[in-house]
Design a protein around this motif. Structure first.
Motif, PDB file in Angstrom:
ATOM      1  N   ILE A   4       0.808  -1.216   0.000  1.00 23.44           N
ATOM      2  CA  ILE A   4       0.000   0.000   0.000  1.00 23.44           C
ATOM      3  C   ILE A   4       0.844   1.271   0.000  1.00 23.44           C
ATOM      4  CG2 ILE A   4      -1.857  -1.193   1.201  1.00 23.44           C
ATOM      5  CD1 ILE A   4      -1.159   0.477   3.694  1.00 23.44           C
ATOM      6  N   THR A   5       2.142   1.118   0.152  1.00 25.17           N
ATOM      7  CA  THR A   5       3.014   2.277   0.309  1.00 25.17           C
ATOM      8  C   THR A   5       2.782   3.339  -0.758  1.00 25.17           C
ATOM      9  OG1 THR A   5       4.696   0.870   1.303  1.00 25.17           O
ATOM     10  CG2 THR A   5       5.406   3.033   0.499  1.00 25.17           C
ATOM     11  N   TYR A   6       2.591   2.908  -1.988  1.00 26.81           N
ATOM     12  CA  TYR A   6       2.493   3.861  -3.100  1.00 26.81           C
ATOM     13  C   TYR A   6       1.057   4.129  -3.533  1.00 26.81           C
ATOM     14  CZ  TYR A   6       7.350   2.520  -3.105  1.00 26.81           C
ATOM     15  OH  TYR A   6       8.638   2.255  -2.719  1.00 26.81           O
ATOM     16  N   TYR A   7       0.121   3.683  -2.706  1.00 35.11           N
ATOM     17  CA  TYR A   7      -1.285   3.819  -3.044  1.00 35.11           C
ATOM     18  C   TYR A   7      -1.968   4.849  -2.150  1.00 35.11           C
ATOM     19  CZ  TYR A   7      -1.428  -0.278  -6.091  1.00 35.11           C
ATOM     20  OH  TYR A   7      -1.240  -1.162  -7.115  1.00 35.11           O
ATOM     21  N   CYS A   8      -2.879   5.597  -2.755  1.00 34.69           N
ATOM     22  CA  CYS A   8      -3.824   6.369  -1.975  1.00 34.69           C
ATOM     23  C   CYS A   8      -4.846   5.390  -1.402  1.00 34.69           C
ATOM     24  CB  CYS A   8      -4.523   7.391  -2.859  1.00 34.69           C
ATOM     25  SG  CYS A   8      -5.839   8.280  -1.997  1.00 34.69           S
ATOM     26  N   MET A   9      -5.123   5.491  -0.114  1.00 33.32           N
ATOM     27  CA  MET A   9      -6.066   4.602   0.549  1.00 33.32           C
ATOM     28  C   MET A   9      -7.218   5.433   1.121  1.00 33.32           C
ATOM     29  SD  MET A   9      -4.611   1.665   0.142  1.00 33.32           S
ATOM     30  CE  MET A   9      -5.632   0.657   1.210  1.00 33.32           C
ATOM     31  N   ALA A  10      -8.403   4.842   1.114  1.00 32.97           N
ATOM     32  CA  ALA A  10      -9.569   5.605   1.549  1.00 32.97           C
ATOM     33  C   ALA A  10     -10.609   4.705   2.202  1.00 32.97           C
ATOM     34  CB  ALA A  10     -10.199   6.321   0.363  1.00 32.97           C
ATOM     35  N   TRP A  11     -11.437   5.354   2.994  1.00 30.06           N
ATOM     36  CA  TRP A  11     -12.652   4.738   3.522  1.00 30.06           C
ATOM     37  C   TRP A  11     -13.838   5.460   2.891  1.00 30.06           C
ATOM     38  CZ3 TRP A  11     -12.684   0.317   6.147  1.00 30.06           C
ATOM     39  CH2 TRP A  11     -11.528  -0.072   6.807  1.00 30.06           C
ATOM     40  N   VAL A  12     -14.746   4.676   2.374  1.00 29.62           N
ATOM     41  CA  VAL A  12     -15.954   5.179   1.731  1.00 29.62           C
ATOM     42  C   VAL A  12     -17.130   4.430   2.352  1.00 29.62           C
ATOM     43  CG1 VAL A  12     -17.192   5.405  -0.446  1.00 29.62           C
ATOM     44  CG2 VAL A  12     -14.699   5.677  -0.400  1.00 29.62           C
ATOM     45  N   ARG A  13     -18.215   5.110   2.623  1.00 33.47           N
ATOM     46  CA  ARG A  13     -19.351   4.439   3.243  1.00 33.47           C
ATOM     47  C   ARG A  13     -20.619   4.611   2.417  1.00 33.47           C
ATOM     48  NH1 ARG A  13     -20.169   8.303   8.623  1.00 33.47           N
ATOM     49  NH2 ARG A  13     -20.937  10.172   7.517  1.00 33.47           N
ATOM     50  N   LEU A  62      -3.591   3.608  -7.092  1.00 33.26           N
ATOM     51  CA  LEU A  62      -2.156   3.825  -7.212  1.00 33.26           C
ATOM     52  C   LEU A  62      -1.848   5.289  -7.454  1.00 33.26           C
ATOM     53  CD1 LEU A  62       0.684   2.573  -7.393  1.00 33.26           C
ATOM     54  CD2 LEU A  62       0.280   2.270  -9.850  1.00 33.26           C
ATOM     55  N   GLY A  63      -0.954   5.830  -6.658  1.00 32.90           N
ATOM     56  CA  GLY A  63      -0.509   7.199  -6.872  1.00 32.90           C
ATOM     57  C   GLY A  63      -1.310   8.219  -6.108  1.00 32.90           C
ATOM     58  N   PRO A  64      -1.397   9.455  -6.627  1.00 32.97           N
ATOM     59  CA  PRO A  64      -2.101  10.535  -5.926  1.00 32.97           C
ATOM     60  C   PRO A  64      -3.578  10.216  -5.734  1.00 32.97           C
ATOM     61  CG  PRO A  64      -0.761  11.405  -7.722  1.00 32.97           C
ATOM     62  CD  PRO A  64      -0.776   9.915  -7.881  1.00 32.97           C
ATOM     63  N   CYS A  65      -4.150  10.843  -4.735  1.00 31.44           N
ATOM     64  CA  CYS A  65      -5.546  10.540  -4.420  1.00 31.44           C
ATOM     65  C   CYS A  65      -6.489  11.172  -5.436  1.00 31.44           C
ATOM     66  CB  CYS A  65      -5.870  11.048  -3.021  1.00 31.44           C
ATOM     67  SG  CYS A  65      -5.004  10.133  -1.732  1.00 31.44           S
ATOM     68  N   PRO A  66      -7.446  10.404  -5.915  1.00 30.81           N
ATOM     69  CA  PRO A  66      -8.460  10.970  -6.807  1.00 30.81           C
ATOM     70  C   PRO A  66      -9.314  11.990  -6.065  1.00 30.81           C
ATOM     71  CG  PRO A  66      -8.491   8.556  -6.855  1.00 30.81           C
ATOM     72  CD  PRO A  66      -7.633   8.958  -5.720  1.00 30.81           C
ATOM     73  N   ALA A  67      -9.891  12.888  -6.816  1.00 32.84           N
ATOM     74  CA  ALA A  67     -10.776  13.879  -6.207  1.00 32.84           C
ATOM     75  C   ALA A  67     -12.128  13.273  -5.873  1.00 32.84           C
ATOM     76  CB  ALA A  67     -10.952  15.071  -7.140  1.00 32.84           C
ATOM     77  N   ASN A  68     -12.483  12.180  -6.535  1.00 34.78           N
ATOM     78  CA  ASN A  68     -13.812  11.575  -6.393  1.00 34.78           C
ATOM     79  C   ASN A  68     -13.685  10.103  -6.053  1.00 34.78           C
ATOM     80  OD1 ASN A  68     -16.408  10.294  -7.198  1.00 34.78           O
ATOM     81  ND2 ASN A  68     -16.900  12.409  -7.742  1.00 34.78           N
ATOM     82  N   MET A  81     -15.398   7.702  -6.884  1.00 36.07           N
ATOM     83  CA  MET A  81     -15.716   6.815  -8.008  1.00 36.07           C
ATOM     84  C   MET A  81     -14.477   6.461  -8.829  1.00 36.07           C
ATOM     85  SD  MET A  81     -19.398   8.186  -9.346  1.00 36.07           S
ATOM     86  CE  MET A  81     -19.030   9.934  -9.211  1.00 36.07           C
ATOM     87  N   ASP A  82     -13.393   7.201  -8.622  1.00 35.41           N
ATOM     88  CA  ASP A  82     -12.185   6.967  -9.401  1.00 35.41           C
ATOM     89  C   ASP A  82     -11.192   6.021  -8.738  1.00 35.41           C
ATOM     90  OD1 ASP A  82     -12.355  10.395 -10.428  1.00 35.41           O
ATOM     91  OD2 ASP A  82     -13.008   8.602 -11.515  1.00 35.41           O
ATOM     92  N   PHE A  83     -11.565   5.453  -7.579  1.00 37.65           N
ATOM     93  CA  PHE A  83     -10.712   4.434  -6.963  1.00 37.65           C
ATOM     94  C   PHE A  83     -10.921   3.117  -7.705  1.00 37.65           C
ATOM     95  CE2 PHE A  83      -8.715   6.109  -3.143  1.00 37.65           C
ATOM     96  CZ  PHE A  83      -9.370   7.321  -2.983  1.00 37.65           C
ATOM     97  N   ASP A  84      -9.825   2.435  -8.006  1.00 36.15           N
ATOM     98  CA  ASP A  84      -9.917   1.222  -8.813  1.00 36.15           C
ATOM     99  C   ASP A  84     -10.166  -0.040  -8.011  1.00 36.15           C
ATOM    100  OD1 ASP A  84      -7.446   2.153 -11.336  1.00 36.15           O
ATOM    101  OD2 ASP A  84      -9.632   2.338 -11.316  1.00 36.15           O
ATOM    102  N   TYR A  85      -9.725  -0.076  -6.764  1.00 37.37           N
ATOM    103  CA  TYR A  85      -9.773  -1.302  -5.982  1.00 37.37           C
ATOM    104  C   TYR A  85     -10.633  -1.111  -4.744  1.00 37.37           C
ATOM    105  CZ  TYR A  85      -5.822  -2.150  -9.020  1.00 37.37           C
ATOM    106  OH  TYR A  85      -5.019  -2.280 -10.119  1.00 37.37           O
ATOM    107  N   TRP A  86     -11.461  -2.129  -4.481  1.00 34.71           N
ATOM    108  CA  TRP A  86     -12.439  -2.043  -3.395  1.00 34.71           C
ATOM    109  C   TRP A  86     -12.501  -3.342  -2.618  1.00 34.71           C
ATOM    110  CZ3 TRP A  86     -15.395   2.322  -2.419  1.00 34.71           C
ATOM    111  CH2 TRP A  86     -15.297   3.343  -3.365  1.00 34.71           C
ATOM    112  N   GLY A  87     -12.760  -3.204  -1.309  1.00 34.40           N
ATOM    113  CA  GLY A  87     -13.067  -4.368  -0.496  1.00 34.40           C
ATOM    114  C   GLY A  87     -14.559  -4.666  -0.547  1.00 34.40           C
ATOM    115  N   GLN A  88     -14.955  -5.679   0.215  1.00 37.22           N
ATOM    116  CA  GLN A  88     -16.359  -6.113   0.233  1.00 37.22           C
ATOM    117  C   GLN A  88     -17.199  -5.323   1.234  1.00 37.22           C
ATOM    118  OE1 GLN A  88     -17.769  -8.439  -1.950  1.00 37.22           O
ATOM    119  NE2 GLN A  88     -15.790  -7.997  -2.902  1.00 37.22           N
ATOM    120  N   GLY A  89     -16.559  -4.618   2.135  1.00 37.82           N
ATOM    121  CA  GLY A  89     -17.288  -3.787   3.091  1.00 37.82           C
ATOM    122  C   GLY A  89     -17.477  -4.455   4.440  1.00 37.82           C
TER     123      GLY A  89
END
Length: 123
Positions: free
Chosen positions: A29-38, A100-106, A108-116
């Motif tokens: 995850i070092t080079y990835y922007c990580m987020a929590w979305v609900r 991967l890389g800088p954080c998207p503004a939205n 919806m632009d995150f490519d990878y998701w968990g199951q929640g």
């Protein structure tokens, strides 16, 4: 293959505390922007918190500022969300997302998701 697995969701009383975890596999995850979305029932997904790579500034949605803290442990390949003073309106399925890389503004632009993981806060 990038995989994300959330854990830590539970049912709690208002004012309570939870700590969510998101364990990543298949990549570092070092080079990835990580987020929590609900996503609350009947509502659109909402970005909760974002942790940029390389120690950049985190960001939070206004409704959780001062109550939630996002953090990442790159050595453990894990993302966290500490939630305090929980409110019924925090009830939702919480997803971990990565890009991967800088954080998207939205979100919806995150490519990878968990199951929640489900968080339910009762009054």
């Amino acid at each position: 293959q990038v995989q994300l697995e959330e854990s830590g969701g539970d049912s709690v009383q208002a004012g309570g505390f939870l700590r969510l975890s998101c364990e990543a596999s298949g990549y570092t995850i070092t080079y990835y922007c990580m987020a929590w979305v609900r996503q609350a029932p009947g509502k659109e997904r909402e970005e909760v918190a974002v942790a940029p790579p390389a120690g950049g500034r985190t960001r939070y949605t206004d409704s959780v500022k001062g109550r939630f803290t996002i953090s990442r442990d790159n050595a453990k390949n894990t993302l966290y969300l500490e939630m305090t003073d929980l409110k019924p309106e925090d009830t939702a399925t919480y997803y971990c997302a990565a890009e991967l890389g800088p954080c998207p503004a939205n979100w919806m632009d995150f490519d990878y998701w968990g199951q929640g993981t489900q968080v339910t806060v009762s009054s």
